[in-house]
Design an enzyme around this catalytic site. Structure first.
Site, PDB file in Angstrom:
ATOM      1  N   ASP A   5       0.810  -1.225   0.000  1.00 28.48           N
ATOM      2  CA  ASP A   5       0.000   0.000   0.000  1.00 28.48           C
ATOM      3  C   ASP A   5       0.847   1.281   0.000  1.00 28.48           C
ATOM      4  O   ASP A   5       0.522   2.247   0.693  1.00 28.48           O
ATOM      5  CB  ASP A   5      -0.969   0.006   1.199  1.00 28.48           C
ATOM      6  CG  ASP A   5      -2.006  -1.120   1.118  1.00 28.48           C
ATOM      7  OD1 ASP A   5      -2.220  -1.644   0.010  1.00 28.48           O
ATOM      8  OD2 ASP A   5      -2.575  -1.482   2.163  1.00 28.48           O
ATOM      9  N   ASP A  62      -0.472  -4.390  -3.693  1.00 30.19           N
ATOM     10  CA  ASP A  62      -1.470  -3.312  -3.857  1.00 30.19           C
ATOM     11  C   ASP A  62      -0.831  -1.931  -3.717  1.00 30.19           C
ATOM     12  O   ASP A  62      -1.381  -1.050  -3.051  1.00 30.19           O
ATOM     13  CB  ASP A  62      -2.579  -3.439  -2.798  1.00 30.19           C
ATOM     14  CG  ASP A  62      -3.247  -4.803  -2.799  1.00 30.19           C
ATOM     15  OD1 ASP A  62      -3.219  -5.481  -3.842  1.00 30.19           O
ATOM     16  OD2 ASP A  62      -3.790  -5.193  -1.739  1.00 30.19           O
TER      17      ASP A  62
END
Ligand SMILES: *[C@@H]1O[C@H](CO)[C@@H](O)[C@H](O)[C@H]1NC(C)=O
Ligand SMILES: *[C@@H]1O[C@H](CO)[C@@H](O)[C@H](O)[C@H]1NC(C)=O
Ligand SMILES: *[C@@H]1O[C@H](CO)[C@@H](O)[C@H](O)[C@H]1NC(C)=O
Length: 267
Positions: free
Chosen positions: A159, A180
């Site tokens: 992230d 991600d």
């Protein structure tokens, strides 16, 4: 570079229909200090940028490692953070345990520019990339409208770049992570960026949730590097939308390309 920036700012003026916003103030940050010079970027924003300001405040950030987290509050638009080189102008911070709503740089204001600065979240650095101890650790959270980044670097593992909401432009940036690491519901263009996929995971996790939602990521002239293995993305919303255009991909990108995650049937 100068021409590109100028064109972007001109475009911005046209969109906003109002009078052009000039650079109304120039301030300086240097970890060594000095007369009239702030020692942290946050002090410069807190003390050097007026609330609800309407002219660009150019914050010159001298080379150095800034061990701080930085928030650009909602009521401080038109901040232009200008570093020297991303290899020498580095903001590094470790957020607390897996908290998605903390970041090394959090931009809440509209009309923000950063240039030639590295933003790093050191949270996962000690852990092995494939270890169980990797957790969300955001380097930059972009939550304003018309936020743009030129020649910046975003470094993390999971992230890294929270492209949360608003219209954003990334040009000639370097983005590093494994899981991600470009994610959120932003409406964004990434142009001529290098993406380093450092471990098993997914480059993007876009979160458009309705069929008529405006958001999506376009990655144009992107160079993906790194050992992966990686997917181009996985669906973080039922209408997730990501486009890689005229980009180069290494063999470490899974030929399947995408993973539907919790949205099997929406492919
Ligand atoms: C900015 O404007 C808002 C809304 O008018 C107001 O509530 C806020 O106090 C202002 N902030 C500053 C620092 O002037
Ligand atoms: C930012 O740093 C300050 C100390 O300078 C700390 O109190 C605060 O919790 C930090 N915030 C985040 C989001 O890490
Ligand atoms: C990609 O990331 C890895 C892990 O941090 C690093 O060792 C490598 O140098 C990076 N590659 C480039 C070209 O920056």
């Amino acid at each position: 570079m100068f021409v590109v920036l100028l064109l972007f700012i001109l475009g911005d003026w046209t969109l906003s229909k109002g009078a052009p916003a000039p650079i109304s103030r120039e301030i300086f940050v240097n970890p060594q200090g000095g007369s009239g010079i702030y020692t942290t970027i946050q002090d410069a924003i807190n003390q050097g940028v007026p609330g609800n300001n309407t002219g660009w405040v150019l914050i010159n950030v001298a080379p150095g490692v800034y061990a701080e987290n930085v928030t650009v509050p909602r009521d401080k638009p038109y901040v232009y953070l200008k570093g020297h080189q991303r290899s020498t102008t580095i903001v590094a911070w470790r957020t607390s345990d897996g908290n998605l709503w903390e970041a090394t740089l959090m931009v809440l204001a509209d009309n923000f520019i950063a240039q030639r600065i590295t933003f790093k979240n050191t949270f996962n650095v000690a852990g092995s990339i494939l270890g169980n101890d990797v957790k969300p650790a955001v380097a930059v959270s972009v939550q304003g409208d018309k936020n743009s980044f030129y020649r910046c670097a975003f470094i993390g593992v999971q992230d890294t770049l929270f492209d949360a909401v608003g219209r954003h432009f990334f040009r000639s940036c370097y983005i590093e992570g494994a899981v991600d690491f470009i994610f959120g519901d932003g409406t964004s263009m990434y142009q001529a960026c290098v993406i380093n996929a450092t471990g098993y995971g997914f480059i993007t996790a876009q979160r458009r949730e309705t069929p008529d939602g405006p958001s999506g990521f376009v990655l144009k002239f992107t160079r993906v590097i790194g050992t992966g293995p990686t997917y181009l993305g996985r669906a973080y919303g039922a209408y997730s939308r990501v486009l890689f255009y005229k980009s180069t991909l290494p063999g470490s990108v899974d030929p399947k390309g995408w993973d539907p995650w919790n949205f099997v049937g929406h492919e």
